[in-house]
Design a protein around this motif. Structure first.
Motif, PDB file in Angstrom:
ATOM      1  N   PHE A  94       0.805  -1.219   0.000  1.00 37.39           N
ATOM      2  CA  PHE A  94       0.000   0.000   0.000  1.00 37.39           C
ATOM      3  C   PHE A  94       0.845   1.280   0.000  1.00 37.39           C
ATOM      4  O   PHE A  94       0.542   2.216  -0.737  1.00 37.39           O
ATOM      5  CB  PHE A  94      -0.975  -0.024   1.179  1.00 37.39           C
ATOM      6  N   PRO A  95       1.913   1.341   0.810  1.00 40.39           N
ATOM      7  CA  PRO A  95       2.692   2.586   0.822  1.00 40.39           C
ATOM      8  C   PRO A  95       3.226   2.957  -0.561  1.00 40.39           C
ATOM      9  O   PRO A  95       3.225   4.135  -0.924  1.00 40.39           O
ATOM     10  CB  PRO A  95       3.851   2.262   1.785  1.00 40.39           C
ATOM     11  N   ALA A  96       3.651   1.966  -1.347  1.00 42.23           N
ATOM     12  CA  ALA A  96       4.205   2.283  -2.679  1.00 42.23           C
ATOM     13  C   ALA A  96       3.120   2.912  -3.559  1.00 42.23           C
ATOM     14  O   ALA A  96       3.384   3.859  -4.307  1.00 42.23           O
ATOM     15  CB  ALA A  96       4.748   1.018  -3.334  1.00 42.23           C
ATOM     16  N   THR A  97       1.897   2.394  -3.457  1.00 38.18           N
ATOM     17  CA  THR A  97       0.799   2.951  -4.258  1.00 38.18           C
ATOM     18  C   THR A  97       0.428   4.346  -3.775  1.00 38.18           C
ATOM     19  O   THR A  97       0.133   5.237  -4.575  1.00 38.18           O
ATOM     20  CB  THR A  97      -0.416   2.007  -4.192  1.00 38.18           C
ATOM     21  N   ILE A  98       0.452   4.532  -2.454  1.00 31.54           N
ATOM     22  CA  ILE A  98       0.126   5.861  -1.914  1.00 31.54           C
ATOM     23  C   ILE A  98       1.150   6.885  -2.399  1.00 31.54           C
ATOM     24  O   ILE A  98       0.805   7.994  -2.813  1.00 31.54           O
ATOM     25  CB  ILE A  98       0.086   5.820  -0.359  1.00 31.54           C
ATOM     26  N   LEU A 161      16.402   9.117 -16.693  1.00 29.03           N
ATOM     27  CA  LEU A 161      15.667   8.588 -15.542  1.00 29.03           C
ATOM     28  C   LEU A 161      15.708   7.057 -15.549  1.00 29.03           C
ATOM     29  O   LEU A 161      15.806   6.449 -16.619  1.00 29.03           O
ATOM     30  CB  LEU A 161      14.204   9.057 -15.588  1.00 29.03           C
ATOM     31  N   PRO A 162      15.618   6.445 -14.370  1.00 27.72           N
ATOM     32  CA  PRO A 162      15.615   4.975 -14.347  1.00 27.72           C
ATOM     33  C   PRO A 162      14.371   4.427 -15.038  1.00 27.72           C
ATOM     34  O   PRO A 162      13.290   5.025 -14.968  1.00 27.72           O
ATOM     35  CB  PRO A 162      15.610   4.635 -12.859  1.00 27.72           C
ATOM     36  N   ILE A 163      14.525   3.281 -15.691  1.00 28.07           N
ATOM     37  CA  ILE A 163      13.442   2.717 -16.502  1.00 28.07           C
ATOM     38  C   ILE A 163      12.332   2.129 -15.637  1.00 28.07           C
ATOM     39  O   ILE A 163      11.152   2.312 -15.913  1.00 28.07           O
ATOM     40  CB  ILE A 163      14.027   1.650 -17.451  1.00 28.07           C
ATOM     41  N   SER A 164      12.716   1.420 -14.619  1.00 28.35           N
ATOM     42  CA  SER A 164      11.695   0.811 -13.757  1.00 28.35           C
ATOM     43  C   SER A 164      12.275   0.600 -12.376  1.00 28.35           C
ATOM     44  O   SER A 164      13.482   0.672 -12.182  1.00 28.35           O
ATOM     45  CB  SER A 164      11.236  -0.533 -14.347  1.00 28.35           C
ATOM     46  N   GLY A 165      11.396   0.314 -11.445  1.00 28.83           N
ATOM     47  CA  GLY A 165      11.854   0.055 -10.081  1.00 28.83           C
ATOM     48  C   GLY A 165      11.281   1.050  -9.093  1.00 28.83           C
ATOM     49  O   GLY A 165      10.471   1.918  -9.455  1.00 28.83           O
ATOM     50  N   HIS A 166      11.746   0.944  -7.849  1.00 30.37           N
ATOM     51  CA  HIS A 166      11.128   1.720  -6.783  1.00 30.37           C
ATOM     52  C   HIS A 166      12.081   1.789  -5.601  1.00 30.37           C
ATOM     53  O   HIS A 166      12.729   0.800  -5.269  1.00 30.37           O
ATOM     54  CB  HIS A 166       9.830   1.012  -6.379  1.00 30.37           C
ATOM     55  N   VAL A 167      12.195   2.980  -5.014  1.00 31.59           N
ATOM     56  CA  VAL A 167      12.933   3.105  -3.752  1.00 31.59           C
ATOM     57  C   VAL A 167      11.909   3.537  -2.702  1.00 31.59           C
ATOM     58  O   VAL A 167      11.243   4.558  -2.868  1.00 31.59           O
ATOM     59  CB  VAL A 167      14.061   4.161  -3.876  1.00 31.59           C
ATOM     60  N   PRO A 168      11.742   2.772  -1.632  1.00 35.74           N
ATOM     61  CA  PRO A 168      10.655   3.069  -0.694  1.00 35.74           C
ATOM     62  C   PRO A 168      10.942   4.283   0.193  1.00 35.74           C
ATOM     63  O   PRO A 168      12.066   4.474   0.641  1.00 35.74           O
ATOM     64  CB  PRO A 168      10.572   1.794   0.151  1.00 35.74           C
ATOM     65  N   ARG A 183      15.902   9.764   4.153  1.00 30.18           N
ATOM     66  CA  ARG A 183      17.155   9.661   3.392  1.00 30.18           C
ATOM     67  C   ARG A 183      16.916   9.112   1.987  1.00 30.18           C
ATOM     68  O   ARG A 183      17.649   9.405   1.058  1.00 30.18           O
ATOM     69  CB  ARG A 183      18.135   8.742   4.145  1.00 30.18           C
ATOM     70  N   ASN A 184      15.872   8.280   1.857  1.00 32.16           N
ATOM     71  CA  ASN A 184      15.603   7.669   0.555  1.00 32.16           C
ATOM     72  C   ASN A 184      14.959   8.639  -0.444  1.00 32.16           C
ATOM     73  O   ASN A 184      14.898   8.329  -1.632  1.00 32.16           O
ATOM     74  CB  ASN A 184      14.655   6.474   0.729  1.00 32.16           C
ATOM     75  N   ALA A 188      14.525   8.278  -4.391  1.00 30.15           N
ATOM     76  CA  ALA A 188      13.204   7.817  -4.835  1.00 30.15           C
ATOM     77  C   ALA A 188      12.628   8.705  -5.937  1.00 30.15           C
ATOM     78  O   ALA A 188      11.887   8.223  -6.802  1.00 30.15           O
ATOM     79  CB  ALA A 188      12.250   7.779  -3.643  1.00 30.15           C
ATOM     80  N   VAL A 189      12.977   9.991  -5.900  1.00 33.80           N
ATOM     81  CA  VAL A 189      12.341  10.939  -6.831  1.00 33.80           C
ATOM     82  C   VAL A 189      12.510  10.540  -8.302  1.00 33.80           C
ATOM     83  O   VAL A 189      11.533  10.518  -9.064  1.00 33.80           O
ATOM     84  CB  VAL A 189      12.854  12.383  -6.556  1.00 33.80           C
ATOM     85  N   PRO A 190      13.739  10.201  -8.747  1.00 34.78           N
ATOM     86  CA  PRO A 190      13.867   9.846 -10.173  1.00 34.78           C
ATOM     87  C   PRO A 190      12.978   8.671 -10.576  1.00 34.78           C
ATOM     88  O   PRO A 190      12.470   8.641 -11.702  1.00 34.78           O
ATOM     89  CB  PRO A 190      15.344   9.462 -10.310  1.00 34.78           C
ATOM     90  N   TYR A 191      12.780   7.724  -9.660  1.00 38.80           N
ATOM     91  CA  TYR A 191      11.932   6.573  -9.978  1.00 38.80           C
ATOM     92  C   TYR A 191      10.457   6.968 -10.074  1.00 38.80           C
ATOM     93  O   TYR A 191       9.670   6.302 -10.720  1.00 38.80           O
ATOM     94  CB  TYR A 191      12.092   5.477  -8.915  1.00 38.80           C
TER      95      TYR A 191
END
Lengths: 325, 518
Positions: A94-98, A161-168, A183-184, A188-191
């Motif tokens: 859920f946090p990633a979707t939020i 920009l990065p193609i895919s992925g996620h930094v929480p 710190r992340n 995370a912003v570019p993703y």
């Protein structure tokens, strides 16, 4: 006010039960899910045993009532494919979707306001024409196509920009690792940029058009003429008088926006490999993982109802003529 | 403009630093299309999960990419006279990833735990492997010897147990079901580090592994569901191996100079089934395909190599039977595309063209989206058959909820397109689809007495040579009057980074312990 809030919350329980009933029935109508959980060479006996283990041998209404009874006790059941509590599986994503939806909402709302205001103020001029043309194009582009184009040109071609992925970010914060989450953020912003923009573009374009038409209506009102006549600077006329009144239809849209953006994350999370709930639900529907789909549906419905309630409250605050009953 | 450039540069730098899972000299990144769902060894049922689990867990015996069966955690095995007890001797000095020594008791526990009805496991081990080998129980004889007790002699035992994952009793007895599903403690070359759902699984080389170690220190299994995103990540150098490359992306990837696409003839057998269930005999077409001469005629009507090149993006050799090469009957040649011969044979079988040019009508059912380009393949087959006067209507159906129940009930057809998983290590495994007239997987309800009598002869065979002779006889019968319109073994496309020296296998297993940098 409080009576209104409590009544809306009670209504939301009815809404959620109705939504679960519809989704449960739809999944049941799509056939026996047991075949998806057995080897293609499983014998009839093995299929029957698996059906029993998964609980699909019981009548439909028994399965549904068991689900609702367990839900009332906070038990969402176990995911059939992950073999772990369904609530944990959903909450984990859920946090990633939020994060994605929130950033998309910010782009869709705060990008739309200056564009809409600028178009309204320069009505009939090239700026207005350009913004409205772009808005129509933005509404016409399907998100899956836009996402793939961004990946090919911005991610792969330019390498910006990065193609895919996620930094929480949100997940570590919710787990109590606030510093780690903060710190992340730079990483995370570019993703976030490409997927959030892909989801937001349609809403951004629609909202810009909405703000423009709303502003045009307000700008022709007597109180705006009065504000100008008494010598107020144009900037203050716009921000203090016109925009606040033009906000009402936009705020109404915001409540619906969340639901719309959530429906968009299914495609965008898949394209950008974003580990969120949209993708989870998509896979769960394909796998007929009924407890998982139901859990996500309940949580989505609850969040949607709460947001709409919040919008109603903001609406009353913005326009004192409206009274909540 | 300058500010924008600065922002973009900053974002690029951040992207670079954030991509902690990128390939380097010691890290190999593999992208699959779906996530693992559970790492409980007794619940694993998907290939994507198994691919990862094979690096975490050892097995008693293993199947190599060439289809050879080789000892893995076991050193050797002995079969009792009646074939119902098989004793394995474990290699010495084995341990699990938590440091616990791995003994025969652990091996026996691994087998028995999966069979425990109270634990309600639904993975491949209890759901299919145990019934295939007639597993009853496993008993530890001493520290190094474990005996599997079977209901009957099983000629496919060693290959089948190549997917029964071995783990230590102490660690798994102490784990909750959730822990067993999420944090596996294995016995293989790599140990589990982390699983970020729908994003990645990270494994690290296990330093105390006493068998052949992998070349890379770290394996990252990413989940990238969209085929074009997987291709983009491969071309950007962010992953080393991708699965399921879409045929339309092959040329783009090969032109990138960063990676190449390797097509592999897979083990999944794609065929058109001739359903001979009684109810289909009520129609003229359904009745016609119950005639072996008609079935044989239709084999000549379909141009399979053209279908492969045109619709699957790679050349292929037409199948000669239901067994994967090289374990099929070596004397059989693929049916050529010869529509004139097909028409001639149909005339001779008593099905001449009518005034409207039609001999008889059939319905070909097919899933849409389950197998590589399946719908178009079905449409092409339908056209080839229509061209020789067998008017064929193609019906495309949703796989999971509509098509599979039809197949399972033997109600698909009278023609149906299906893919059936096969193996490289045993002809008998591939032939098990037709293990008996009443087998659930005899979807065509084929009843050829001579073919099915072959199974008794196989049981009675005294030597591998005798067994092979019977298998070849059965395959010849299948070729001449079998219930499948023979098509192809579905190709798989792997995208592989230029820096990597690794060959994909035919059986959809991704084992990268032998992968190394060029």
């Amino acid at each position: 006010m409080w009576t209104y809030i409590v009544r809306r919350l009670i209504q939301s329980v009815i809404v959620i039960i109705g939504v679960t009933l519809i989704s449960f029935t739809a999944l049941q109508m799509s056939g026996d899910p047991t075949y998806l959980y057995v080897s293609e060479r499983a014998s009839d006996e093995e299929i029957a045993l698996a059906r029993q283990k998964l609980g699909f041998d019981r009548p439909y209404y028994v399965q549904y009532l068991t689900f609702v009874a367990n839900l009332a006790q906070g038990d969402f059941g176990e995911s059939l494919s992950y073999r772990t509590p369904a609530l944990d599986v959903v909450l984990e994503r859920f946090p990633a979707t939020i994060e994605l939806t929130a950033v998309a909402m910010v782009i869709a709302i705060f990008g739309a306001i200056p564009l809409g205001v600028m178009a309204a103020r320069r009505r009939g001029r090239p700026t207005d024409g350009t913004i409205m043309t772009l808005a129509i194009i933005g509404q016409s582009i399907p998100s899956f196509w836009l996402g793939i184009m961004l990946i090919l040109f911005v991610g792969l071609g330019l390498g910006w920009l990065p193609i895919s992925g996620h930094v929480p970010v949100l997940k570590p914060i919710l787990e109590g690792h606030v510093l780690e989450g903060l710190r992340n953020i730079p990483a995370a912003v570019p993703y976030l940029i490409m997927p959030a923009f892909t989801i937001a573009l349609f809403s951004l374009s629609r909202n810009a058009r909405l703000v423009r038409s709303s502003m045009l209506e307000v700008l022709s009102q007597d109180f705006v003429r009065t504000a100008r006549a008494k010598g107020l600077a144009e900037r203050r006329v716009i921000s203090d008088h016109a925009l606040r009144n033009a906000w009402l239809p936009v705020v109404t849209m915001i409540g619906l926006e969340f639901g719309f953006l959530l429906s968009g994350v299914v495609v965008v999370e898949t394209i950008f490999s974003w580990p969120g709930v949209g993708r989870l639900v998509f896979n769960a529907i394909n796998q007929r993982d009924i407890p998982l789909v139901q859990t996500a549906v309940v949580i989505f419905s609850f969040v949607f109802v709460l947001l709409n309630l919040a919008v109603d409250l903001v609406y009353a605050w913005l326009d004192p003529r409206i009274r909540l009953r | 403009m300058k500010r924008l450039s600065t922002l973009v540069l900053a974002a690029s730098l951040l992207a670079g630093t954030a991509l902690a899972q990128a390939p380097d000299g010691s890290t190999l990144v593999i992208a699959q299309s779906t996530d693992a769902n559970t790492f409980d060894p007794a619940n694993i049922s998907s290939r994507t999960t198994s691919n990862i689990a094979e690096h975490i867990f050892g097995t008693l015996y293993d199947v190599t990419g060439d289809g050879e069966i080789v000892p893995f955690l076991a050193e050797s095995h002995e079969v009792s006279e009646d074939g119902k007890s098989v004793t394995f001797k474990l290699k010495e000095g084995l341990t699990c990833h938590d440091g616990e020594p791995l003994t025969a008791e652990d091996a026996a526990y691994s087998f028995n735990r999966a069979a425990d009805p109270d634990l309600k496991f639904t993975g491949n081990t209890p759901g299919f492997i145990y019934s295939s080998i007639g597993f009853e129980e496993a008993v530890a004889d001493d520290d190094l010897h474990v005996t599997l007790k079977l209901k009957n002699k099983s000629p496919i035992l060693l290959g089948m147990i190549g997917e029964v994952f071995i783990h230590c009793k102490g660690s798994y007895e102490a784990m909750s079901p959730e822990e067993a599903a999420q944090t596996p403690i294995g016995s293989g070359p790599y140990k589990f580090v982390e699983w970020v759902r729908d994003d990645r699984v990270v494994l690290e080389k296990w330093d105390d592994y006493t068998l052949e170690p992998g070349s890379f220190d770290r394996l990252v299994w990413r989940v990238i569901p969209e085929a074009s995103t997987r291709a983009a990540e491969l071309m950007a150098g962010n992953v080393d191996v991708i699965t399921n490359v879409a045929p339309d992306q092959i040329e783009t990837i090969n032109r990138s100079d960063k990676a190449e696409v390797v097509p592999v003839q897979g083990t999944r057998r794609i065929y058109i089934g001739f359903n001979q269930k009684d109810k289909f005999a009520e129609t003229e077409g359904g009745k016609a395909i119950q005639n072996a001469d008609v079935r044989r005629a239709l084999q000549y009507a379909v141009d399979v190599p053209t279908i492969c090149e045109g619709l699957l993006g790679t050349p292929c050799t037409r199948a000669t039977g239901l067994v994967n090469p090289p374990r099929g009957n070596p004397d059989l040649e693929p049916y050529p595309y010869d529509p004139d011969k097909a028409e001639e044979l149909l005339d001779a079988a008593g099905y001449p063209r009518g005034d409207d040019g039609v001999r008889f009508t059939l319905t070909l059912q097919s899933p849409n989206g389950r197998y590589l380009n399946d719908a178009n393949v079905a449409l092409a087959v339908g056209q080839f058959l229509s061209d020789i006067g067998v008017k064929t209507d193609v019906e495309l159906l949703e796989f999971a909820s509509v098509y599979i129940p039809l197949i399972r009930a033997h109600d698909a057809g009278p023609l149906f397109l299906l893919g059936s998983g096969g193996a490289t290590w045993s002809a008998l495994y591939d032939m098990a689809d037709l293990s008996a007239v009443d087998a659930g997987t005899n979807y065509t309800e084929w009843k050829d007495e001579e073919f099915f009598a072959g199974w008794k002869k196989i049981e009675a065979a005294q030597t591998p040579e005798e067994e092979r002779e019977v298998i070849n006889e059965m395959l010849k019968i299948f070729y001449e009057r079998g219930p499948w319109l023979l098509m192809y073994f579905q190709p798989d496309f792997y995208g592989i980074s230029e820096r990597l020296d690794w060959e994909p296998r035919r059986d959809e297993h991704i084992n990268v312990t032998d992968a190394k940098l060029k």
